[in-house]
Write a protein that holds these residues in place. Structure first.
Motif, PDB file in Angstrom:
ATOM      1  N   GLU A 162       0.835  -1.197   0.000  1.00 65.42           N
ATOM      2  CA  GLU A 162       0.000   0.000   0.000  1.00 65.42           C
ATOM      3  C   GLU A 162       0.874   1.253   0.000  1.00 65.42           C
ATOM      4  O   GLU A 162       1.500   1.577   1.000  1.00 65.42           O
ATOM      5  CB  GLU A 162      -0.906  -0.014   1.239  1.00 65.42           C
ATOM      6  CG  GLU A 162      -1.956   1.062   1.215  1.00 65.42           C
ATOM      7  CD  GLU A 162      -2.724   1.091   2.537  1.00 65.42           C
ATOM      8  OE1 GLU A 162      -3.441   2.071   2.773  1.00 65.42           O
ATOM      9  OE2 GLU A 162      -2.576   0.137   3.336  1.00 65.42           O
ATOM     10  N   VAL A 163       0.934   1.922  -1.136  1.00 59.79           N
ATOM     11  CA  VAL A 163       1.764   3.122  -1.266  1.00 59.79           C
ATOM     12  C   VAL A 163       0.886   4.292  -1.687  1.00 59.79           C
ATOM     13  O   VAL A 163       0.156   4.198  -2.665  1.00 59.79           O
ATOM     14  CB  VAL A 163       2.882   2.908  -2.308  1.00 59.79           C
ATOM     15  CG1 VAL A 163       3.685   4.174  -2.494  1.00 59.79           C
ATOM     16  CG2 VAL A 163       3.784   1.768  -1.888  1.00 59.79           C
ATOM     17  N   ILE A 176       4.352  14.752   9.912  1.00 60.73           N
ATOM     18  CA  ILE A 176       5.034  13.507  10.302  1.00 60.73           C
ATOM     19  C   ILE A 176       6.473  13.522   9.784  1.00 60.73           C
ATOM     20  O   ILE A 176       7.418  13.233  10.517  1.00 60.73           O
ATOM     21  CB  ILE A 176       4.269  12.272   9.757  1.00 60.73           C
ATOM     22  CG1 ILE A 176       2.960  12.098  10.520  1.00 60.73           C
ATOM     23  CG2 ILE A 176       5.126  11.021   9.864  1.00 60.73           C
ATOM     24  CD1 ILE A 176       2.023  11.071   9.883  1.00 60.73           C
ATOM     25  N   LEU A 177       6.603  13.901   8.505  1.00 62.82           N
ATOM     26  CA  LEU A 177       7.943  13.912   7.897  1.00 62.82           C
ATOM     27  C   LEU A 177       8.845  14.954   8.568  1.00 62.82           C
ATOM     28  O   LEU A 177      10.000  14.672   8.896  1.00 62.82           O
ATOM     29  CB  LEU A 177       7.819  14.193   6.399  1.00 62.82           C
ATOM     30  CG  LEU A 177       9.117  14.155   5.582  1.00 62.82           C
ATOM     31  CD1 LEU A 177       9.804  12.798   5.724  1.00 62.82           C
ATOM     32  CD2 LEU A 177       8.836  14.426   4.107  1.00 62.82           C
ATOM     33  N   ILE A 178       8.305  16.145   8.782  1.00 61.72           N
ATOM     34  CA  ILE A 178       9.085  17.210   9.420  1.00 61.72           C
ATOM     35  C   ILE A 178       9.532  16.782  10.814  1.00 61.72           C
ATOM     36  O   ILE A 178      10.694  16.930  11.195  1.00 61.72           O
ATOM     37  CB  ILE A 178       8.263  18.509   9.493  1.00 61.72           C
ATOM     38  CG1 ILE A 178       8.107  19.128   8.100  1.00 61.72           C
ATOM     39  CG2 ILE A 178       8.903  19.516  10.435  1.00 61.72           C
ATOM     40  CD1 ILE A 178       7.074  20.237   8.044  1.00 61.72           C
ATOM     41  N   ASN A 216      14.124   5.306   2.255  1.00 62.28           N
ATOM     42  CA  ASN A 216      13.170   4.194   2.321  1.00 62.28           C
ATOM     43  C   ASN A 216      12.934   3.773   3.761  1.00 62.28           C
ATOM     44  O   ASN A 216      11.804   3.550   4.181  1.00 62.28           O
ATOM     45  CB  ASN A 216      13.675   3.006   1.488  1.00 62.28           C
ATOM     46  CG  ASN A 216      13.429   3.201   0.012  1.00 62.28           C
ATOM     47  OD1 ASN A 216      12.500   3.903  -0.389  1.00 62.28           O
ATOM     48  ND2 ASN A 216      14.273   2.613  -0.805  1.00 62.28           N
ATOM     49  N   THR A 217      14.036   3.673   4.511  1.00 65.29           N
ATOM     50  CA  THR A 217      13.937   3.321   5.922  1.00 65.29           C
ATOM     51  C   THR A 217      13.179   4.394   6.683  1.00 65.29           C
ATOM     52  O   THR A 217      12.316   4.105   7.512  1.00 65.29           O
ATOM     53  CB  THR A 217      15.350   3.171   6.525  1.00 65.29           C
ATOM     54  OG1 THR A 217      16.114   2.309   5.691  1.00 65.29           O
ATOM     55  CG2 THR A 217      15.285   2.589   7.908  1.00 65.29           C
ATOM     56  N   LEU A 218      13.514   5.640   6.367  1.00 59.49           N
ATOM     57  CA  LEU A 218      12.858   6.780   7.013  1.00 59.49           C
ATOM     58  C   LEU A 218      11.339   6.731   6.801  1.00 59.49           C
ATOM     59  O   LEU A 218      10.555   6.912   7.739  1.00 59.49           O
ATOM     60  CB  LEU A 218      13.438   8.069   6.445  1.00 59.49           C
ATOM     61  CG  LEU A 218      13.007   9.414   7.031  1.00 59.49           C
ATOM     62  CD1 LEU A 218      14.115  10.438   6.820  1.00 59.49           C
ATOM     63  CD2 LEU A 218      11.715   9.931   6.411  1.00 59.49           C
ATOM     64  N   ALA A 219      10.951   6.469   5.561  1.00 60.87           N
ATOM     65  CA  ALA A 219       9.517   6.452   5.236  1.00 60.87           C
ATOM     66  C   ALA A 219       8.797   5.396   6.065  1.00 60.87           C
ATOM     67  O   ALA A 219       7.719   5.648   6.613  1.00 60.87           O
ATOM     68  CB  ALA A 219       9.330   6.194   3.746  1.00 60.87           C
ATOM     69  N   LYS A 220       9.416   4.228   6.171  1.00 58.52           N
ATOM     70  CA  LYS A 220       8.791   3.145   6.949  1.00 58.52           C
ATOM     71  C   LYS A 220       8.774   3.488   8.436  1.00 58.52           C
ATOM     72  O   LYS A 220       7.750   3.357   9.110  1.00 58.52           O
ATOM     73  CB  LYS A 220       9.557   1.837   6.720  1.00 58.52           C
ATOM     74  CG  LYS A 220       9.252   1.182   5.377  1.00 58.52           C
ATOM     75  CD  LYS A 220      10.085  -0.074   5.182  1.00 58.52           C
ATOM     76  CE  LYS A 220       9.977  -0.567   3.747  1.00 58.52           C
ATOM     77  NZ  LYS A 220      11.002  -1.556   3.407  1.00 58.52           N
ATOM     78  N   ALA A 221       9.923   3.938   8.925  1.00 56.78           N
ATOM     79  CA  ALA A 221      10.041   4.225  10.352  1.00 56.78           C
ATOM     80  C   ALA A 221       9.096   5.328  10.788  1.00 56.78           C
ATOM     81  O   ALA A 221       8.561   5.316  11.900  1.00 56.78           O
ATOM     82  CB  ALA A 221      11.491   4.597  10.677  1.00 56.78           C
ATOM     83  N   ALA A 222       8.890   6.277   9.919  1.00 56.34           N
ATOM     84  CA  ALA A 222       7.997   7.391  10.253  1.00 56.34           C
ATOM     85  C   ALA A 222       6.532   7.005  10.121  1.00 56.34           C
ATOM     86  O   ALA A 222       5.650   7.749  10.533  1.00 56.34           O
ATOM     87  CB  ALA A 222       8.315   8.584   9.356  1.00 56.34           C
ATOM     88  N   GLY A 223       6.297   5.829   9.538  1.00 58.27           N
ATOM     89  CA  GLY A 223       4.915   5.388   9.363  1.00 58.27           C
ATOM     90  C   GLY A 223       4.223   6.016   8.178  1.00 58.27           C
ATOM     91  O   GLY A 223       2.990   6.038   8.110  1.00 58.27           O
ATOM     92  N   ARG A 277       4.534   6.199   1.944  1.00 60.37           N
ATOM     93  CA  ARG A 277       5.132   6.828   0.768  1.00 60.37           C
ATOM     94  C   ARG A 277       6.443   6.139   0.448  1.00 60.37           C
ATOM     95  O   ARG A 277       7.069   5.539   1.326  1.00 60.37           O
ATOM     96  CB  ARG A 277       5.409   8.311   1.037  1.00 60.37           C
ATOM     97  CG  ARG A 277       4.185   9.151   1.306  1.00 60.37           C
ATOM     98  CD  ARG A 277       3.568   9.619   0.009  1.00 60.37           C
ATOM     99  NE  ARG A 277       2.410  10.482   0.232  1.00 60.37           N
ATOM    100  CZ  ARG A 277       1.781  11.123  -0.749  1.00 60.37           C
ATOM    101  NH1 ARG A 277       2.186  11.019  -1.987  1.00 60.37           N
ATOM    102  NH2 ARG A 277       0.721  11.868  -0.507  1.00 60.37           N
ATOM    103  N   THR A 278       6.876   6.266  -0.784  1.00 60.18           N
ATOM    104  CA  THR A 278       8.189   5.740  -1.132  1.00 60.18           C
ATOM    105  C   THR A 278       9.262   6.663  -0.568  1.00 60.18           C
ATOM    106  O   THR A 278       8.997   7.839  -0.283  1.00 60.18           O
ATOM    107  CB  THR A 278       8.373   5.666  -2.654  1.00 60.18           C
ATOM    108  OG1 THR A 278       8.322   6.995  -3.181  1.00 60.18           O
ATOM    109  CG2 THR A 278       7.292   4.829  -3.306  1.00 60.18           C
ATOM    110  N   GLY A 279      10.442   6.127  -0.415  1.00 56.71           N
ATOM    111  CA  GLY A 279      11.549   6.959   0.044  1.00 56.71           C
ATOM    112  C   GLY A 279      11.807   8.118  -0.901  1.00 56.71           C
ATOM    113  O   GLY A 279      12.083   9.232  -0.477  1.00 56.71           O
ATOM    114  N   LYS A 280      11.681   7.821  -2.176  1.00 55.07           N
ATOM    115  CA  LYS A 280      11.881   8.867  -3.179  1.00 55.07           C
ATOM    116  C   LYS A 280      10.907  10.016  -2.986  1.00 55.07           C
ATOM    117  O   LYS A 280      11.264  11.181  -3.077  1.00 55.07           O
ATOM    118  CB  LYS A 280      11.677   8.288  -4.578  1.00 55.07           C
ATOM    119  CG  LYS A 280      12.893   7.688  -5.203  1.00 55.07           C
ATOM    120  CD  LYS A 280      12.600   7.354  -6.655  1.00 55.07           C
ATOM    121  CE  LYS A 280      13.865   6.951  -7.393  1.00 55.07           C
ATOM    122  NZ  LYS A 280      13.630   6.770  -8.815  1.00 55.07           N
TER     123      LYS A 280
END
Length: 218
Positions: free
Chosen positions: A14-15, A27-29, A41-48, A51-54
């Motif tokens: 689910e992206v 969330i990202l900030i 990619n890791t950041l995107a997952k860890a932050a919940g 989205r793709t890392g890109k």
DNA sequence: AAGAGCAACAACCGCCTTGAT
DNA sequence: TATCAAGGCGGTTGTTGCTCT
């Protein structure tokens, strides 16, 4: 076991795509404020974030970074862009390095939507004049043969031909424009950190969001 | 007032490069 | 040295808002 695995894999698939919501931005900030950039990619997952890392990287670099300057490309910046484009062509990131706070994406869009259009118009006008005055030698004027440096030779013409529309465009308050986007795209659900500041007449800006998250971060 | 057309911009896509293993 | 993942970059597309008729 297998069922659980299947559920996990479907969740992983689910992206989210399309415009970012204010919640996602926050969330990202917050995540970057606490953990720093990198390994997207890791950041995107860890932050919940779904989205793709890109996508996260692009959103951060082009929009959310506190040092990003937005709107109102100055005449000096216009000239620098045209000069460097004549020199390097479509090396947007390279050009962006010489314009502090500007992103390659912004410069690229600026070039494509305005400068390129006016240069083409100027070239067209120029070619028309030449065709009228020198029909016999018209084969020497060839649009398809235009290189970036040749296009840039129309710089003076292009600058002259900037329409009143462009001038008025430069006067647009970009933050107002952005606020409109926020109002239209972002859900009216603000995170706890922001709710105390909710005001029906208050126009939220990224500066507000950024300063809020700074206040919120320990 | 409504809709068609256009301009501007945000975001995605695909390819290439780079670094780690 | 080969392979793979991640990042970087340029091109392109989709969406939104504005202007004009």
């Amino acid at each position: 076991m297998d069922h659980k695995k299947a559920c996990n894999s479907s969740q992983e698939l689910e992206v989210r795509k399309g415009p970012w919501t204010m919640e996602e931005d926050l969330i990202l900030i917050n995540y970057i404020a606490n953990h720093g950039e990198g390994v997207w990619n890791t950041l995107a997952k860890a932050a919940g974030l779904k989205r793709t890392g890109k996508s996260c990287r692009l959103r951060w670099l082009n929009y959310l970074r506190p040092d990003v300057r937005r709107g109102n490309i100055t005449n000096e910046e216009q000239l620098i862009i045209m000069e460097l484009h004549a020199k390097w062509g479509n090396r947007w990131s390279k050009i962006a390095k010489h314009l502090p706070g500007r992103t390659d994406n912004e410069i690229k869009n600026y070039w494509r939507t305005r400068i390129q259009k006016h240069i083409k118009q100027a070239d067209h006008h120029h070619n028309h004049q030449i065709n009228v005055n020198h029909r016999q030698s018209s084969e020497m004027i060839n649009d398809q043969g235009s290189t970036s440096s040749q296009l840039s030779s129309g710089t003076a013409d292009a600058m002259e031909s900037y329409s009143p529309r462009l001038t008025s465009y430069q006067g647009i308050n970009y933050m107002d424009h952005h606020q409109t986007n926020i109002n239209n795209n972002y859900p009216m659900v603000l995170p706890p950190v922001a709710t105390s500041n909710i005001d029906q007449n208050y126009n939220w800006t990224m500066e507000d969001i950024w300063s809020m998250q700074l206040l919120n971060s320990d």
